[in-house]
Design a protein around this motif. Structure first.
Motif, PDB file in Angstrom:
ATOM      1  N   ARG A   1     160.449 128.724 -39.941  1.00  0.00           N
ATOM      2  CA  ARG A   1     159.597 128.175 -40.803  1.00  0.00           C
ATOM      3  C   ARG A   1     160.558 127.063 -41.805  1.00  0.00           C
ATOM      4  O   ARG A   1     161.682 126.756 -41.531  1.00  0.00           O
ATOM      5  CB  ARG A   1     159.154 129.113 -41.979  1.00  0.00           C
ATOM      6  CG  ARG A   1     160.037 129.823 -42.908  1.00  0.00           C
ATOM      7  CD  ARG A   1     159.256 130.726 -43.847  1.00  0.00           C
ATOM      8  NE  ARG A   1     160.344 131.499 -44.521  1.00  0.00           N
ATOM      9  CZ  ARG A   1     160.551 131.165 -45.787  1.00  0.00           C
ATOM     10  NH1 ARG A   1     160.182 130.129 -46.345  1.00  0.00           N
ATOM     11  NH2 ARG A   1     161.352 131.947 -46.500  1.00  0.00           N
ATOM     12  N   THR A   2     159.770 126.226 -42.483  1.00  0.00           N
ATOM     13  CA  THR A   2     160.514 125.049 -43.253  1.00  0.00           C
ATOM     14  C   THR A   2     160.985 125.699 -44.444  1.00  0.00           C
ATOM     15  O   THR A   2     160.449 126.719 -44.848  1.00  0.00           O
ATOM     16  CB  THR A   2     159.506 123.752 -43.499  1.00  0.00           C
ATOM     17  OG1 THR A   2     158.485 124.656 -44.118  1.00  0.00           O
ATOM     18  CG2 THR A   2     159.307 123.256 -42.148  1.00  0.00           C
TER      19      THR A   2
ATOM     20  N   PHE B   1     167.321 119.295 -39.287  1.00  0.00           N
ATOM     21  CA  PHE B   1     166.390 120.094 -39.900  1.00  0.00           C
ATOM     22  C   PHE B   1     166.332 121.511 -39.760  1.00  0.00           C
ATOM     23  O   PHE B   1     167.088 121.949 -38.374  1.00  0.00           O
ATOM     24  CB  PHE B   1     164.948 119.633 -39.452  1.00  0.00           C
ATOM     25  CG  PHE B   1     164.554 119.582 -38.137  1.00  0.00           C
ATOM     26  CD1 PHE B   1     163.835 120.709 -37.585  1.00  0.00           C
ATOM     27  CD2 PHE B   1     164.765 118.393 -37.490  1.00  0.00           C
ATOM     28  CE1 PHE B   1     163.509 120.414 -36.131  1.00  0.00           C
ATOM     29  CE2 PHE B   1     164.339 118.143 -36.299  1.00  0.00           C
ATOM     30  CZ  PHE B   1     163.836 119.128 -35.586  1.00  0.00           C
ATOM     31  N   GLY B   2     165.912 122.386 -40.275  1.00  0.00           N
ATOM     32  CA  GLY B   2     166.007 123.922 -40.073  1.00  0.00           C
ATOM     33  C   GLY B   2     165.532 124.674 -41.134  1.00  0.00           C
ATOM     34  O   GLY B   2     164.878 123.918 -42.276  1.00  0.00           O
ATOM     35  N   GLY B   3     165.779 125.801 -41.278  1.00  0.00           N
ATOM     36  CA  GLY B   3     165.218 126.504 -42.475  1.00  0.00           C
ATOM     37  C   GLY B   3     165.454 128.181 -42.142  1.00  0.00           C
ATOM     38  O   GLY B   3     165.944 128.526 -41.132  1.00  0.00           O
TER      39      GLY B   3
ATOM     40  N   PRO C   1     159.588 123.559 -36.751  1.00  0.00           N
ATOM     41  CA  PRO C   1     158.984 124.701 -37.415  1.00  0.00           C
ATOM     42  C   PRO C   1     157.820 125.209 -36.688  1.00  0.00           C
ATOM     43  O   PRO C   1     157.183 124.364 -36.068  1.00  0.00           O
ATOM     44  CB  PRO C   1     158.487 123.668 -38.599  1.00  0.00           C
ATOM     45  CG  PRO C   1     159.524 122.389 -38.746  1.00  0.00           C
ATOM     46  CD  PRO C   1     159.949 122.213 -37.155  1.00  0.00           C
ATOM     47  N   GLY C   2     157.467 126.456 -36.767  1.00  0.00           N
ATOM     48  CA  GLY C   2     156.365 127.151 -36.254  1.00  0.00           C
ATOM     49  C   GLY C   2     156.875 127.819 -34.692  1.00  0.00           C
ATOM     50  O   GLY C   2     156.195 128.522 -34.479  1.00  0.00           O
ATOM     51  N   ASP C   3     158.016 127.272 -34.366  1.00  0.00           N
ATOM     52  CA  ASP C   3     158.499 127.966 -32.996  1.00  0.00           C
ATOM     53  C   ASP C   3     158.695 129.260 -33.358  1.00  0.00           C
ATOM     54  O   ASP C   3     159.076 129.644 -34.379  1.00  0.00           O
ATOM     55  CB  ASP C   3     159.587 127.273 -32.464  1.00  0.00           C
ATOM     56  CG  ASP C   3     159.264 125.723 -31.841  1.00  0.00           C
ATOM     57  OD1 ASP C   3     158.051 125.342 -31.778  1.00  0.00           O
ATOM     58  OD2 ASP C   3     160.130 125.303 -31.389  1.00  0.00           O
ATOM     59  N   ARG C   4     158.708 130.056 -32.018  1.00  0.00           N
ATOM     60  CA  ARG C   4     159.160 131.666 -32.165  1.00  0.00           C
ATOM     61  C   ARG C   4     160.557 131.519 -31.727  1.00  0.00           C
ATOM     62  O   ARG C   4     160.803 130.824 -30.753  1.00  0.00           O
ATOM     63  CB  ARG C   4     158.199 132.361 -31.101  1.00  0.00           C
ATOM     64  CG  ARG C   4     156.760 132.604 -31.787  1.00  0.00           C
ATOM     65  CD  ARG C   4     155.832 133.548 -31.044  1.00  0.00           C
ATOM     66  NE  ARG C   4     154.595 133.709 -31.733  1.00  0.00           N
ATOM     67  CZ  ARG C   4     154.285 134.876 -32.464  1.00  0.00           C
ATOM     68  NH1 ARG C   4     155.080 135.730 -32.577  1.00  0.00           N
ATOM     69  NH2 ARG C   4     153.156 134.875 -33.021  1.00  0.00           N
TER      70      ARG C   4
END
Length: 183
Positions: A181-182, A24-26, A159-162
């Motif tokens: 983000r996604t 996953f990633g984005g 997702p949501g990590d800095r």
């Protein structure tokens, strides 16, 4: 025959578990900060005395990461950028620069073949040579497509990590915070 089936069960379970685990990633969303503007398409816009940088990026939960930086020199003299200083950090580790290409003018969709190969600015495999320096002439733009390593062998970016990116910008480096983000 039964023994082969019994040995095949753990292997089949492993294949099924691996198939269910998707990478996953984005895109990266810039966090507003002093000295940075946010442009269209989630781009971070930086300026250092006429040298501007438009930065977008992609994060990965476990694999490699990327940044696309369009530098423009609006000043009267050429400016240099220390490309080898590009990196990204996350609490689980650092994503180091793996490759950097000058993709200015590259167009794989046209019939020409003379504009299909991007010059290599940096390669981790050849990192012992002189530091990767990009020169941006006055009034010109240069596009840098940078591939970075994964953050760590253990742990995941979610997702949501800095994520903090260090972007070389002439005689200084800017530290930008992004949110993973996604898509």
């Amino acid at each position: 025959m039964i023994r082969i089936r019994l040995l095949a069960l753990p292997f089949a379970a492993l294949l099924l578990a691996t198939a269910c685990m998707r990478s996953f990633g984005g895109p990266l969303d810039p966090v507003p900060a002093a000295g940075m503007e946010i442009g269209a398409d989630h781009a971070a816009l930086l300026n250092n005395g006429g040298l501007t940088a438009r930065v977008t990026g992609q994060w990965s939960g476990k694999d490699s990461n990327s940044l696309l930086i369009v530098y423009h020199n609006g000043g009267p003299a050429p400016r240099t950028v220390a490309i080898h200083a590009l990196k990204m950090t996350h609490p689980i580790g650092e994503a180091a620069l793996r490759t950097a290409l000058d993709t200015t003018g590259i167009d794989l969709t046209d019939a020409r073949t003379d504009n299909d190969r991007a010059p290599i600015l940096f390669s981790l495999d050849d990192a012992k040579r002189a530091p990767a320096i990009l020169t941006v002439p006055s009034g010109a733009s240069r596009t840098v497509d940078a591939g970075l390593t994964s953050f760590a062998n253990d742990g995941f970016v979610r997702p949501g990590d800095r994520i903090v990116a260090t972007i070389p910008l002439g005689d200084r480096a800017a530290r930008l915070t992004f949110i993973a983000r996604t898509p």
